[in-house]
Enzyme design. Structure first.
Site, PDB file in Angstrom:
ATOM      1  N   GLN A 294      15.759   6.308   0.304  1.00 57.61           N
ATOM      2  CA  GLN A 294      14.346   5.997   0.519  1.00 57.61           C
ATOM      3  C   GLN A 294      13.985   4.730  -0.254  1.00 57.61           C
ATOM      4  OE1 GLN A 294      12.691   7.806   2.809  1.00 57.61           O
ATOM      5  NE2 GLN A 294      14.644   8.880   2.975  1.00 57.61           N
ATOM      6  N   GLY A 295      13.101   3.924   0.301  1.00 60.86           N
ATOM      7  CA  GLY A 295      12.658   2.711  -0.379  1.00 60.86           C
ATOM      8  C   GLY A 295      13.393   1.465   0.065  1.00 60.86           C
ATOM      9  N   CYS A 296      14.260   1.586   1.047  1.00 58.54           N
ATOM     10  CA  CYS A 296      14.973   0.435   1.595  1.00 58.54           C
ATOM     11  C   CYS A 296      14.368   0.083   2.943  1.00 58.54           C
ATOM     12  CB  CYS A 296      16.461   0.748   1.765  1.00 58.54           C
ATOM     13  SG  CYS A 296      17.337   1.039   0.233  1.00 58.54           S
ATOM     14  N   ALA A 297      14.117  -1.204   3.171  1.00 55.34           N
ATOM     15  CA  ALA A 297      13.586  -1.632   4.463  1.00 55.34           C
ATOM     16  C   ALA A 297      14.625  -1.418   5.559  1.00 55.34           C
ATOM     17  CB  ALA A 297      13.159  -3.088   4.401  1.00 55.34           C
ATOM     18  N   SER A 298      15.883  -1.689   5.251  1.00 54.61           N
ATOM     19  CA  SER A 298      16.985  -1.413   6.180  1.00 54.61           C
ATOM     20  C   SER A 298      17.392   0.042   5.997  1.00 54.61           C
ATOM     21  CB  SER A 298      18.185  -2.303   5.852  1.00 54.61           C
ATOM     22  OG  SER A 298      17.836  -3.653   5.891  1.00 54.61           O
TER      23      SER A 298
END
Length: 139
Positions: A46-50
């Protein structure tokens, strides 16, 4: 020399950030592909754009040695996954919990040359790995 030490040396050899980005992409290409059945919501960071997936394996000892598998759907991020795995994989959980890879990445200028989204994703990967290590040390 560890795999991460080799990466640091390679970064020092490359003068231009454009070359360093290409190197990060090459590291990602060399990363083994994560099996489709491991690309689950539970393994997603969680917290990754990809999209980024991390899988943790433990040898089950009192201070378990943790190894990691990871993957991403974005080329540069996949290379960042490879670098993060080079820092943490194959080490005891207590050492992983103490190791702040972001500080190391700052020293080589990696974080400052990433977009804010990629830098946040990198921090999310590091946080996830360190939290898993902390839980396994406490268990």
């Amino acid at each position: 020399m560890t795999e991460f030490d080799r990466i640091i040396d390679d970064f020092a050899f490359l003068d231009e950030w454009e070359d360093r980005y290409r190197y990060v992409i090459e590291l990602g290409k060399a990363l083994p592909e994560l099996a489709e059945d491991k690309r689950t919501a539970q393994n997603k960071v969680q917290g990754c754009a990809s999209q980024v997936w991390l899988v943790t394996h433990s040898d089950g000892g009192t201070d378990p040695v943790l190894t990691f598998e990871g993957d991403s759907d974005a080329h540069i991020v996949r290379g960042l996954v490879a670098i993060v795995l080079a820092v943490y994989s194959g080490k005891p959980a207590s050492e992983i919990a103490r190791t702040d890879a972001i500080g190391v990445f700052d020293k080589i200028g990696l974080v400052e040359h990433l977009s804010s989204q990629r830098a946040n994703g990198l921090r999310s990967m590091v946080r996830r790995i360190r939290e898993e290590a902390t839980v396994r040390v406490a268990a």
